[in-house]
Design an enzyme around this catalytic site. Structure first.
Site, PDB file in Angstrom:
ATOM      1  N   THR A 125       0.845  -1.298   0.141  1.00  0.00           N
ATOM      2  CA  THR A 125       0.027   0.287  -0.130  1.00  0.00           C
ATOM      3  C   THR A 125       0.483   1.019  -0.412  1.00  0.00           C
ATOM      4  OG1 THR A 125      -1.653   1.218   1.263  1.00  0.00           O
ATOM      5  CG2 THR A 125      -0.468  -0.425   2.433  1.00  0.00           C
ATOM      6  N   ASP A 126       0.426   2.526  -0.200  1.00  0.00           N
ATOM      7  CA  ASP A 126       0.807   3.573  -0.767  1.00  0.00           C
ATOM      8  C   ASP A 126       1.416   3.831   0.533  1.00  0.00           C
ATOM      9  OD1 ASP A 126      -1.593   4.915  -0.059  1.00  0.00           O
ATOM     10  OD2 ASP A 126      -1.403   6.189  -1.409  1.00  0.00           O
ATOM     11  N   GLU A 127       0.072   3.363   1.483  1.00  0.00           N
ATOM     12  CA  GLU A 127       0.495   3.725   3.241  1.00  0.00           C
ATOM     13  C   GLU A 127       1.842   3.518   3.998  1.00  0.00           C
ATOM     14  OE1 GLU A 127      -2.507   3.219   5.500  1.00  0.00           O
ATOM     15  OE2 GLU A 127      -3.761   3.385   3.604  1.00  0.00           O
ATOM     16  N   TYR A 151      -1.107  -0.632  11.501  1.00  0.00           N
ATOM     17  CA  TYR A 151      -1.945  -1.354   9.870  1.00  0.00           C
ATOM     18  C   TYR A 151       0.177  -0.908   8.023  1.00  0.00           C
ATOM     19  CZ  TYR A 151      -3.180  -1.314   5.144  1.00  0.00           C
ATOM     20  OH  TYR A 151      -3.438  -1.675   3.502  1.00  0.00           O
ATOM     21  N   LYS A 155       2.399  -3.884   6.793  1.00  0.00           N
ATOM     22  CA  LYS A 155       2.741  -3.306   5.871  1.00  0.00           C
ATOM     23  C   LYS A 155       4.408  -3.203   5.594  1.00  0.00           C
ATOM     24  CE  LYS A 155       0.021  -4.355   3.031  1.00  0.00           C
ATOM     25  NZ  LYS A 155      -0.374  -6.116   2.590  1.00  0.00           N
ATOM     26  N   TYR A 208     -14.385  12.263   9.818  1.00  0.00           N
ATOM     27  CA  TYR A 208     -13.471  11.881  11.270  1.00  0.00           C
ATOM     28  C   TYR A 208     -12.451  13.932  10.423  1.00  0.00           C
ATOM     29  CZ  TYR A 208     -12.838   7.078  11.983  1.00  0.00           C
ATOM     30  OH  TYR A 208     -12.385   6.087  12.517  1.00  0.00           O
ATOM     31  N   ARG A 274      -8.903  10.336  12.971  1.00  0.00           N
ATOM     32  CA  ARG A 274      -8.510   9.098  13.638  1.00  0.00           C
ATOM     33  C   ARG A 274      -7.285   9.930  14.992  1.00  0.00           C
ATOM     34  NH1 ARG A 274      -8.128   6.356   8.286  1.00  0.00           N
ATOM     35  NH2 ARG A 274      -9.348   5.339   8.792  1.00  0.00           N
TER      36      ARG A 274
HETATM   37  P1  NAD Z   1     -10.144  -6.839   2.619  1.00  0.00           P
HETATM   38  O1  NAD Z   1      -9.247  -6.770   3.917  1.00  0.00           O
HETATM   39  O2  NAD Z   1     -11.553  -6.526   2.001  1.00  0.00           O
HETATM   40  O3  NAD Z   1      -9.373  -7.996   2.772  1.00  0.00           O
HETATM   41  C1  NAD Z   1      -8.168  -9.468   3.441  1.00  0.00           C
HETATM   42  C2  NAD Z   1      -8.748 -10.604   2.643  1.00  0.00           C
HETATM   43  O4  NAD Z   1      -7.719 -11.490   3.620  1.00  0.00           O
HETATM   44  C3  NAD Z   1      -9.731 -11.378   3.552  1.00  0.00           C
HETATM   45  O5  NAD Z   1     -10.404 -12.382   2.154  1.00  0.00           O
HETATM   46  C4  NAD Z   1      -9.411 -11.894   4.380  1.00  0.00           C
HETATM   47  O6  NAD Z   1     -10.848 -13.443   5.536  1.00  0.00           O
HETATM   48  C5  NAD Z   1      -8.078 -12.539   4.425  1.00  0.00           C
HETATM   49  N1  NAD Z   1      -7.413 -12.384   4.947  1.00  0.00           N
HETATM   50  C6  NAD Z   1      -7.032 -11.743   6.304  1.00  0.00           C
HETATM   51  N2  NAD Z   1      -6.381 -12.086   6.886  1.00  0.00           N
HETATM   52  C7  NAD Z   1      -5.768 -13.869   6.568  1.00  0.00           C
HETATM   53  C8  NAD Z   1      -5.201 -14.851   6.517  1.00  0.00           C
HETATM   54  N3  NAD Z   1      -4.449 -15.048   8.204  1.00  0.00           N
HETATM   55  N4  NAD Z   1      -5.010 -15.768   6.233  1.00  0.00           N
HETATM   56  C9  NAD Z   1      -5.377 -15.986   4.687  1.00  0.00           C
HETATM   57  N5  NAD Z   1      -6.483 -14.990   5.137  1.00  0.00           N
HETATM   58  C10 NAD Z   1      -6.285 -14.473   5.148  1.00  0.00           C
HETATM   59  O7  NAD Z   1      -8.608  -6.102   2.196  1.00  0.00           O
HETATM   60  P2  NAD Z   1      -8.616  -5.682   0.775  1.00  0.00           P
HETATM   61  O8  NAD Z   1      -9.576  -4.043   0.561  1.00  0.00           O
HETATM   62  O9  NAD Z   1      -9.182  -6.738  -0.376  1.00  0.00           O
HETATM   63  O10 NAD Z   1      -6.702  -5.508   0.786  1.00  0.00           O
HETATM   64  C11 NAD Z   1      -5.985  -6.344   0.036  1.00  0.00           C
HETATM   65  C12 NAD Z   1      -4.785  -6.331   0.296  1.00  0.00           C
HETATM   66  O11 NAD Z   1      -3.904  -5.196  -0.552  1.00  0.00           O
HETATM   67  C13 NAD Z   1      -3.889  -5.880   2.255  1.00  0.00           C
HETATM   68  O12 NAD Z   1      -3.029  -6.560   1.615  1.00  0.00           O
HETATM   69  C14 NAD Z   1      -3.867  -4.174   1.910  1.00  0.00           C
HETATM   70  O13 NAD Z   1      -3.471  -4.025   2.501  1.00  0.00           O
HETATM   71  C15 NAD Z   1      -3.823  -3.892   0.133  1.00  0.00           C
HETATM   72  N6  NAD Z   1      -4.311  -2.650  -0.288  1.00  0.00           N
HETATM   73  C16 NAD Z   1      -5.315  -2.265  -0.283  1.00  0.00           C
HETATM   74  C17 NAD Z   1      -6.146  -1.048  -0.574  1.00  0.00           C
HETATM   75  C18 NAD Z   1      -7.044  -0.572  -0.361  1.00  0.00           C
HETATM   76  O14 NAD Z   1      -7.360   0.662  -0.448  1.00  0.00           O
HETATM   77  N7  NAD Z   1      -8.331  -1.533   0.115  1.00  0.00           N
HETATM   78  C19 NAD Z   1      -4.945  -0.070  -1.175  1.00  0.00           C
HETATM   79  C20 NAD Z   1      -3.778  -0.509  -1.612  1.00  0.00           C
HETATM   80  C21 NAD Z   1      -3.270  -1.972  -0.716  1.00  0.00           C
END
Ligand code: NAD
Length: 327
Positions: A125-127, A151, A155, A208, A274
């Site tokens: 993530t860009d965070e 978080y 990451k 927020y 937050r």
């Molecule tokens: P999400 O929370 O919607 O989904 C996470 C998934 O991972 C769920 O299906 C959950 O059941 C599964 N999971 C959690 N712990 C687990 C474990 N120990 N073993 C197996 N599965 C597990 O998240 P998302 O928004 O789909 O994000 C997916 C990825 O993309 C993450 O790594 C996040 O850091 C990254 N990301 C998200 C965003 C965003 O805007 N949502 C932006 C940039 C990067």
């Protein structure tokens, strides 16, 4: 590629990625390992669950025995989406973020190393870059890592392990760092689906602080296409930023969502900020464009309208998956 392990494929981005790949890459077998936490739902994969080139495995990326057994079947690549992903939850309880995001990733890296898996793509993530001032240029891949939330720190830690496995063991590891995603199947605790859910019930929409935090929004399908490009053509050891170039304050986003739903702006309710809330993110994707020819296909105005319409049409899904959410 013949067999690819995708972790976290029942979550928001993972299910959108699999939906595209299962259909568009029928020669590849897609194996989805997901622990089905509060954020992971089998309903998110229902429309492709019976495809002959798709298989679901229920389990955790931290489970060394399970992961070992799974890797014995042989994979050509791993795409690691699995994570705890909600910043507010990481502030309330950071430990599970370290367990899943750091230890879980290390467990996968180790299995990939032992079994000679040729590609490992870490979805970051860009965070991890921290927060920008109003006039700072967007994050590039060279921006130092300065995570501010538990978080983001978890990451960033996983990213450093990925780098170390590339440098130490010569593994073909890649990382993508994307900005905020929007689109269908996002868990309704996150900003856009949460605002839609509240507004549809004519409840106050909790915003927020002063609502002036800036995020760079990208449609989830554009992120998934970037992931596919990096998986197939990215250079080993590289980090690729993925950004939308769509900077908006959270207040603007709230107004856009309310307007799309035909709801009044006086539903907006400012609430205590937050802790450590990052002020601004913006992500420069020029490396991804230049090297791999990535282009955005979902203009923001259309994408956000379609997304709001999806949540209206799928209100039953949103109610089901968010039954445990407070507020
Ligand atoms: P999400 O929370 O919607 O989904 C996470 C998934 O991972 C769920 O299906 C959950 O059941 C599964 N999971 C959690 N712990 C687990 C474990 N120990 N073993 C197996 N599965 C597990 O998240 P998302 O928004 O789909 O994000 C997916 C990825 O993309 C993450 O790594 C996040 O850091 C990254 N990301 C998200 C965003 C965003 O805007 N949502 C932006 C940039 C990067």
């Amino acid at each position: 590629m013949r067999r690819v392990l995708v972790t976290g494929g029942c979550g928001f981005i993972g299910c959108n990625f699999l939906r595209l790949m299962v259909r568009e890459r029928p020669e590849t077998e897609w194996v989805n390992l997901d622990a089905l936490t509060y954020a992971g739902w089998l309903e998110n994969t229902e429309d492709f669950a019976d495809a002959p080139n798709y298989r679901f495995v229920h389990g955790s990326i931290e489970d060394a025995q399970l992961v070992e057994a799974l890797f014995s079947g042989g994979f050509d690549a791993v795409v690691n989406f699995a994570a705890e992903s909600h910043v507010d939850r990481s502030i309330a309880g950071p430990r599970v973020f370290v367990e899943t995001n750091v230890l879980g990733t290390q467990n996968l890296l180790e299995a990939a190393r032992r079994h000679g898996v040729s590609r490992f793509l870490q979805i970051s993530t860009d965070e991890v870059y921290g927060s920008l001032g109003p006039d700072d240029p967007p994050f590039t891949e060279e921006t130092p890592l300065r995570p501010n939330s538990p978080y983001a720190a978890s990451k960033a830690s996983a990213d450093l392990l990925c780098r170390a496995y590339h440098k130490t063991y010569g593994m073909d590891v890649l990382i993508t760092r994307c900005s905020n995603n929007y689109g269908p199947y996002q868990y309704p605790e996150k900003l856009i689906p949460s605002f839609i859910r509240h507004a549809l019930r004519d409840e106050p929409v909790p915003l927020y602080g002063d609502g002036m935090n800036v995020r760079d929004w990208l449609h989830v399908e554009d992120h998934c296409r970037a992931v596919a490009l990096v998986l197939e053509r990215g250079r080993p050891g590289r980090v690729y930023n993925v950004g939308g170039g769509n900077e908006h304050t959270n207040l603007e986003i709230t107004r856009i969502v309310l307007d799309a739903l035909g709801k009044p702006h006086d539903l907006i309710s400012f609430v205590t900020d937050r802790p450590g809330h990052d002020r601004r993110y913006a992500t420069d994707s020029s490396l991804l464009r230049r090297e791999l020819g990535w282009r955005q296909e979902h203009p923001f105005e259309r994408g956000i309208r379609e997304t709001v319409a999806w949540y209206v049409e799928n209100a039953a899904w949103a109610e089901k998956v968010s039954a445990g959410l407070a507020g």
